[in-house]
Motif scaffolding. Structure first.
Motif, PDB file in Angstrom:
ATOM      1  N   ARG A   1       0.836  -1.204   0.000  1.00  0.00           N
ATOM      2  CA  ARG A   1       0.000   0.000   0.000  1.00  0.00           C
ATOM      3  C   ARG A   1       0.861   1.240   0.000  1.00  0.00           C
ATOM      4  O   ARG A   1       2.078   1.166   0.163  1.00  0.00           O
ATOM      5  N   THR A   2       0.223   2.385  -0.167  1.00  0.00           N
ATOM      6  CA  THR A   2       0.938   3.650  -0.107  1.00  0.00           C
ATOM      7  C   THR A   2       0.958   4.130   1.333  1.00  0.00           C
ATOM      8  O   THR A   2       0.204   3.646   2.177  1.00  0.00           O
ATOM      9  N   MET A   3       1.801   5.111   1.591  1.00  0.00           N
ATOM     10  CA  MET A   3       1.799   5.781   2.901  1.00  0.00           C
ATOM     11  C   MET A   3       0.375   6.244   3.222  1.00  0.00           C
ATOM     12  O   MET A   3      -0.109   6.103   4.344  1.00  0.00           O
TER      13      MET A   3
ATOM     14  N   TYR B   1      -1.015   1.735  -5.561  1.00  0.00           N
ATOM     15  CA  TYR B   1      -2.133   2.557  -5.119  1.00  0.00           C
ATOM     16  C   TYR B   1      -3.507   1.901  -5.228  1.00  0.00           C
ATOM     17  O   TYR B   1      -4.524   2.548  -5.113  1.00  0.00           O
ATOM     18  N   GLN B   2      -3.530   0.587  -5.434  1.00  0.00           N
ATOM     19  CA  GLN B   2      -4.803  -0.142  -5.458  1.00  0.00           C
ATOM     20  C   GLN B   2      -5.631   0.098  -4.191  1.00  0.00           C
ATOM     21  O   GLN B   2      -6.806   0.449  -4.255  1.00  0.00           O
ATOM     22  N   SER B   3      -4.979  -0.071  -3.028  1.00  0.00           N
ATOM     23  CA  SER B   3      -5.713   0.072  -1.765  1.00  0.00           C
ATOM     24  C   SER B   3      -6.206   1.506  -1.587  1.00  0.00           C
ATOM     25  O   SER B   3      -7.262   1.742  -1.012  1.00  0.00           O
ATOM     26  N   LEU B   4      -5.429   2.455  -2.108  1.00  0.00           N
ATOM     27  CA  LEU B   4      -5.816   3.857  -1.976  1.00  0.00           C
ATOM     28  C   LEU B   4      -7.054   4.141  -2.827  1.00  0.00           C
ATOM     29  O   LEU B   4      -7.993   4.802  -2.395  1.00  0.00           O
ATOM     30  N   MET B   5      -7.062   3.601  -4.054  1.00  0.00           N
ATOM     31  CA  MET B   5      -8.215   3.790  -4.927  1.00  0.00           C
ATOM     32  C   MET B   5      -9.460   3.186  -4.307  1.00  0.00           C
ATOM     33  O   MET B   5     -10.538   3.762  -4.325  1.00  0.00           O
ATOM     34  N   ASP B   6      -9.273   1.996  -3.753  1.00  0.00           N
ATOM     35  CA  ASP B   6     -10.377   1.298  -3.121  1.00  0.00           C
ATOM     36  C   ASP B   6     -10.933   2.121  -1.957  1.00  0.00           C
ATOM     37  O   ASP B   6     -12.132   2.220  -1.756  1.00  0.00           O
TER      38      ASP B   6
END
Lengths: 374, 399
Positions: A26-28, A63-68
């Protein structure tokens, strides 16, 4: 009326490298925090609560988790026809330089997005800081001071071992920034830049174009350090509760600080709520033998055992007779009956089978990777 | 079509400012979340919510329908209050009249079938299966029924059926029930048939324009095909203080078959924006449901706490329901009570009591504190009380 309209730009990937396994997937920005939040929620909510209705989130990788998490931005009231939330990944436009190597480089890649906005100011922010900041006040102060750039800073005791990934400011008597040092050898109480700044949009566009023409990549190095004498850079002290996350230890401590009532009330005032994605979880169910003290629990948990000094994210299950102490258990962690854990940070969807014993130490919390089975 | 205009007069102060379907339930829900979530989970994407009594809270709560995924380009949720027409205006006179007045709304969607629901019940049900059943039998009307005990049957509308499920008789609250299949107030009609009967019913000035009293008996008398659809599962009408209290307590009982944890059948609600709840160093919380925004430092047992409730150190809450934003101050004891929204129970106050503490059982019951009420420090509120105004410090209300 003074035009205080602003557009927000959030850097989601800065500081990723310091977070170890937490940023493996994930991203920060999408690191889970405080039971039901992700770090980006603080930066986003601060902007939205300060009247900013147009926010671009710059992403680089992972950035998958961020988009989600962000979706259409509805939870932050940013699903808009005018403005709203915009995710800004690399390779998005012709002439982009691909995966960028600094904030200035990233901004150059989204110059079109900034130019299209009709706002007067730009607020840029990283995601490594947990604080509830009234940016309206900062923008007003910026406008009144006549500064071209206003940098937010907090006073913080710095020791040699945490002085990596840190920017220190010196101001003259007029509060103008006269020295900027990046990752210096320093100790004692310092003015630490929060990686949040207010800039005139027109000036920022000029800085970006200038930087691009000189192949400059770093906002801190090529703008703040190099041009501090040319540009009127002022500082704004943020003196409320703030915690900076730059490694697993500070992540652990920042989470645990939420167990203090005064810190919670500074971070989550009812009039400036921290917004996050809604997951429609059931309220927490405490079982017959549950014993929970000094802990923060998000909805969806089912507690049958003992929990002490811990942060439980959404949907954590603690089995009968299990003893959880000083732990951070992220979303979907399942702890079996009779298991015992102390100073453990369990990432999402970890399963700990019955009667397992896991122990870290206060200065070295044990991290269990996402989806692991113990 | 969701009938949500009910006053719920037997809930007294709890429904003074809101309609029964808007009642808080289960820590973070309102009753209407159940039929609305059932609709969405059953694949129904166009829902009319008929409001009449105190619609403000309900209107605000439903809003665009986004929490239930009912903010659609095509269909979605619509709040339908009574409105003025060129030829006069009418309140909704009965359940059937409410639907009849909204004929133009229904016809915009040109439906084959119409599902009529009530917003007063807690249950999980797949309406798609019921519709399947209705279609298979080529029925004109299908009514969902629940088996109740013979003793209880005289409190319900009872369906007397052939072995194949066809209804030959409907009795409203019969003294001598012939069967124990109680109507759940959930109907599927073939729209053309329903329209026919509603039009005839509207012309009958003696009719009370009610499904149970008029439309269903009339259809049966005319020999229309009416079937009972058997539902087995948890279903609860929350029409009284006792049933509202029980329905909440049922959530704490592992043997009650109402699971809110099924990911395939989530119950959606409008979530408050609040931090996770904090359980303090002096807290002891067991057998309870607690949701976001709560701060607990006292003892909580067999209770349901809604968003933002504060239980101070030394306070004790047992067998009670504490609605959003209420504060229980130090040393207060709340037992067998329902405390409505944003009230304050003062230090050392005592609200309600355990049934075994009252010898005359006729004097015992759930104590109810209305919303925005201040119960002063040291005040004593007896069981079965209904508190609608502030209570001064140290005052002891008579049993």
């Amino acid at each position: 009326m003074m035009d205080s309209s602003a557009i927000g730009i959030i850097f989601s990937n800065m500081h990723d490298d310091y977070m170890g396994e937490l940023t493996n997937h994930r991203t920060m920005a999408s690191i889970p925090f405080g039971g039901r939040y992700r770090l980006v929620d603080f930066a986003l909510s601060n902007m939205v609560n300060s009247g900013i209705q147009e926010v671009g989130v710059i992403t680089k990788s992972n950035y998958q988790s961020l988009m989600d998490h962000l979706g259409s931005g509805r939870e932050w009231d940013l699903a808009r026809k005018r403005g709203g939330l915009c995710l800004l990944p690399p390779y998005a436009s012709a002439g982009s330089t691909g995966v960028y190597r600094g904030r200035l480089d990233a901004l150059a890649n989204i110059i079109g997005y900034i130019q299209r906005s009709s706002a007067k100011y730009v607020v840029i922010s990283d995601c490594d800081v947990v604080a509830n900041i009234d940016l309206k006040k900062v923008i007003r102060c910026h406008a009144e001071s006549g500064a071209q750039i206003t940098l937010l800073y907090s006073q913080q005791a710095v020791t040699a071992d945490v002085s990596h990934d840190i920017t220190l400011l010196e101001m003259d008597v007029n509060n103008r920034v006269c020295d900027v040092r990046i990752n210096p050898m320093a100790s004692g109480v310092q003015n630490v830049y929060m990686d949040i700044a207010v800039i005139e949009k027109e000036l920022l566009e000029k800085i970006i174009m200038d930087g691009r023409s000189r192949n400059q990549l770093s906002f801190r190095r090529d703008v703040l350090v190099a041009q501090k004498d040319k540009i009127n850079i002022c500082a704004y002290e943020f003196d409320k509760y703030i915690v900076r996350i730059n490694n697993l230890n500070s992540y652990y401590e920042a989470n645990m600080s939420l167990l203090h009532a005064d810190i919670r009330s500074e971070l989550f005032p009812p009039l400036r709520p921290v917004r996050t994605k809604v997951r429609d979880e059931v309220p927490v169910k405490y079982g017959l033998a549950a014993k929970v003290t000094n802990s923060l629990l998000a909805d969806g948990c089912i507690i049958e055992g003992e929990v002490e000094n811990s942060i439980l994210f959404r949907g954590v299950k603690v089995g009968r007779g299990a003893k959880i102490k000083n732990c951070i258990l992220m979303q979907g962690t399942v702890i079996g009956d009779g298991a015992s854990m102390d100073y453990v940070v369990a990432d999402k969807d970890v399963t700990v089978r019955d009667t397992r014993t896991l122990m870290g130490y206060v200065t070295y919390p044990l991290y269990i990777a996402k989806g692991s089975m113990v | 079509m969701l009938l949500a205009g009910g006053q719920g007069s037997r809930l007294y102060t709890l429904t003074k400012n809101l309609a029964k379907p808007a009642l808080p339930y289960g820590g973070k829900y309102r009753i209407i979340d159940f039929p609305l979530s059932n609709c969405v989970n059953s694949g129904i994407d166009t829902v009319g919510v008929l409001t009449q009594y105190q619609p403000l809270v309900l209107n605000e709560y439903i809003g665009s329908g986004q929490p239930w995924d009912l903010d659609r380009q095509d269909g979605g949720v619509f709040v339908l209050p009574p409105y003025q027409k060129s030829s006069g205006s009418d309140w909704y006179k009965g359940t059937a009249n409410a639907i009849y007045q909204n004929t133009p709304f229904i016809e915009r969607y040109d439906p084959e079938y119409v599902l009529i629901l009530s917003g007063d019940h807690v249950y999980k049900m797949d309406y798609a299966r019921m519709l399947e059943y209705h279609k298979e039998r080529g029925a004109d009307c299908t009514i969902a029924v629940l088996e109740v005990s013979m003793e209880e049957a005289s409190r319900f509308g009872i369906m007397n059926c052939e072995p194949d499920g066809r209804v030959y008789e409907f009795e409203e609250k019969p003294k001598q029930p012939k069967s124990n299949l109680a109507s759940m107030g959930i109907y599927i009609f073939t729209w053309k048939k329903l329209k026919e009967y509603m039009e005839a019913d509207a012309k009958d000035s003696g009719s009370s324009n009610d499904f149970g009293k008029n439309i269903i008996p009339n259809m049966l008398a005319a020999g229309e095909k009416m079937y009972a659809y058997s539902f087995s599962g948890y279903w609860k009408d929350v029409g009284t203080i006792d049933s509202l209290w029980e329905a909440n307590m049922d959530l704490l009982n592992p043997y009650v078959p109402l699971s809110l944890y099924d990911p395939a059948w989530k119950i959606y609600s409008r979530n408050p924006v609040m931090p996770p709840h904090y359980t303090g160093v002096n807290a002891l919380v067991q057998n309870s449901m607690v949701t976001e925004g709560c701060v607990i430092d006292g003892e909580v047992d067999f209770s349901v706490l809604f968003a933002g409730v504060i239980i101070e150190e030394g306070a004790e809450v047992r067998d009670s329901i504490i609605m959003p934003g209420t504060v229980i101050r130090k040393g207060a004891v709340v037992e067998y009570s329902i405390v409505a929204e944003n009230s304050v129970i003062g230090e050392g106050a005592k609200v309600g009591s355990r049934p075994e503490e009252t010898s005359d059982k006729s004097k015992w019951g759930i104590a109810v504190i209305g919303s925005h009420i201040k119960v002063g420090d040291g005040a004593v509120i007896p069981p079965k009380a209904m508190v609608e105004r502030d209570v001064p410090e140290q005052e002891v209300l008579a049993l």
